[in-house]
Each structure stands twice: as C-alpha cells, then as structure tokens.
Design an enzyme around this catalytic site. Structure first.
Site, PDB file in Angstrom:
ATOM      1  N   ASP A 204       0.815  -1.217   0.000  1.00  0.00           N
ATOM      2  CA  ASP A 204       0.000   0.000   0.000  1.00  0.00           C
ATOM      3  C   ASP A 204       0.847   1.266   0.000  1.00  0.00           C
ATOM      4  O   ASP A 204       0.343   2.357  -0.197  1.00  0.00           O
ATOM      5  CB  ASP A 204      -0.941  -0.009   1.216  1.00  0.00           C
ATOM      6  N   SER A 228      -7.235   5.304  -0.050  1.00  0.00           N
ATOM      7  CA  SER A 228      -7.399   4.039  -0.767  1.00  0.00           C
ATOM      8  C   SER A 228      -8.856   3.598  -0.677  1.00  0.00           C
ATOM      9  O   SER A 228      -9.462   3.649   0.395  1.00  0.00           O
ATOM     10  CB  SER A 228      -6.494   2.960  -0.170  1.00  0.00           C
ATOM     11  N   GLN A 278      -5.013  -1.043  -7.408  1.00  0.00           N
ATOM     12  CA  GLN A 278      -5.709  -0.267  -6.378  1.00  0.00           C
ATOM     13  C   GLN A 278      -6.402   0.932  -7.012  1.00  0.00           C
ATOM     14  O   GLN A 278      -5.839   1.590  -7.884  1.00  0.00           O
ATOM     15  CB  GLN A 278      -4.730   0.224  -5.311  1.00  0.00           C
TER      16      GLN A 278
END
Length: 287
Positions: A204, A228, A278
């Site tokens: 991430d 996110s 993502q």
C-alpha cells in the site's frame, strides 16, 4: 532484534480472542488514521491463522471507513470454503461497532502447471545505487522534502528507495511509470505466510503516487485528500520480503475524483513475484 523488525512483527502479531476472532493494535504514531497496509497485513494474518497447508494466492479488499489508530481492531474470520485445492476466507475489520474494512483471501495448494510466463522486469538502477549516501551526492538532495529524507531512515518497518527522485521536486512522469525498491528493514523468520503478509503490508506504500506522478505532484501535497478505496493482490512465485523487491507502478486512468494504479513486484533477478491493483480517491481540498 532491531526496533524496526520488532515494530513490524508486533503489528502483524494478532491476539486470538476466540475461534475466528482476533485483535490487532496500531503502532504509536501521529497519524490521524490507520495505514491501509497495516489493515491488509493484519487481516491476512487472521485469515492465515485459520488455514493449514496452503498459502494465499490472491486477496481482494475494500476500505470502508478510516481506522482509528488509538483503539484496537477486531478481525472476524468467516471460513467460506475448504476444497481439494482452494480455501476461501472473508475477514471483516471492526472498530467502534462498525466494519471499517473487508477482505477476501483465497488460498491454493501448490501444484504443477504446463503454463509458466511473466512480464519482463523494467531496467532501473539497483537499490545499491540509491542509498542515502548516493542520493546525498545529487545536487537536489539539499532541497529534498523531509518526508522523503525519512525514506532512508532505518527506524521504520519498511525500507523504501525511490528511483525517480525528481518527481518529488515537481518533475512530471508523462507515462506515470514509477519504481521503488522495498524490503522489510530487518530479517524476518523463515515463515512463508509471514513474508506474504509483510509484502501485503508494504504493497500500500506509494501506490497512488503513480497517479500524481503524471502531474509532477505527490500524495504529500497538502492540497490533496488521498484515500485508498479498494486493493487487490496476486502472489505468483516465492520470495522473501526482507530482500530487495522492485515495485514497478503505473496509472492507466484517473477521472471523477478517482484514480487507478497498478503494480508489478519483482525480485532483483527479474522474477515476477506479485501483482497489485488499487483504486483510490484523489480529490483536491476545496478552498
């Protein structure tokens, strides 16, 4: 054992409260919300604790609400399937009585295959050429923002060595392709599941930066409100998270306050070990 390794193991070491129920804590930081990679990694650990003889091969998750770093996170595991080759787990992260995160993790028993191919690793400088000492030799180092200088500090769970340093000074990357070397700051135990969870934690970091690179901006821009939204990851081949891995990222699309980023993760010898995707919220603050 170094402080950085202890921090990472502490983050990923959950307390079992009951069958299928675990509790995780956040490190003491000044962050206003829980780092998304932490929730991914902890939820993966919870899922792995309920499966024997198989490792995760993919995960798909959604960030529902910001996590509160001041209180523990409860992880509830649902055992959806245990087949001959695959197992499936759903994990819900809960705080203050609300679901803040949901993940599906699929496990696969190792098997032989007639098909084996992968994309080629990009040609970039090795991490040894991107040390703090090497970067300090560049004229732009004196102007480097403090948050980038911290990338080179050892007192953190994940070491980060960006390749395209100029993008932190407003240089645009027209195709949005950026690269960063990553690894845990110290050696991990020989537990394959732990290395998978550690890489999920690290995955991430900086991923939405691929969106901003096209504009010569970063997520640390105070005008930005990044978050996110969802995250998917596929594990292809064995690796160690405590050895350097190249995270090659790009962003094929951004529109309507959302942006999509993709990543391929390679070992230094060119072996593709994981793929990531993502979508994130990339809004500017209103004046």
């Amino acid at each position: 054992m170094s402080k950085s390794l202890f921090d990472l193991i502490s983050i990923l070491d959950l307390e079992q409260l009951e069958v299928n129920l675990f509790r995780g804590n956040s490190p003491k930081t000044d962050w206003q919300r829980v780092f998304g990679g932490q929730v991914i990694g902890q939820a993966m650990v919870a899922a792995c604790r309920t499966v024997e003889g198989r490792l995760p091969h993919s995960l798909h998750c959604y960030f529902i609400l910001p996590g509160d770093p001041k209180v523990p996170i409860i992880y509830q595991v649902e055992r959806l399937r245990d087949g001959k080759s695959y197992s499936t787990r759903r994990v819900t992260a809960i705080q203050h009585g609300n679901a803040i995160f949901s993940i599906m993790v699929s496990f696969h028993a190792e098997e032989a295959s007639a098909f084996d191919h992968q994309d080629k690793m990009p040609d970039v400088p090795p991490p040894e050429k991107l040390t703090a000492e090497e970067v300090a030799k560049q004229p732009i180092f004196k102007e480097m923002p403090e948050f980038i200088r911290r990338y080179y500090e050892m007192d953190r769970p994940i070491e980060l060595r960006p390749v395209e340093i100029g993008r932190y000074f407003g240089q645009k990357v027209d195709d949005g392709r950026i690269h960063i070397w990553i690894r845990t700051a110290a050696k991990l135990p020989d537990d394959p599941a732990l290395h998978l969870c550690a890489l999920a934690y690290a995955s991430d970091f900086s991923l939405l930066d691929a969106i901003m690179a096209r504009y010569g901006r970063t997520l640390f821009d105070k005008r930005m409100m990044p978050a996110s939204l969802d995250h998917a990851m596929w594990f292809h081949r064995p690796f160690r998270a405590d050895e350097w891995l190249l995270y090659a990222q790009d962003s094929p699309n951004a529109r309507g306050g959302r942006g999509l980023s993709r990543g391929l993760i390679f070992k230094p010898d060119g072996t593709l070990v994981a793929s990531v995707a993502q979508e994130g919220s990339v809004r500017e603050r209103k004046a």
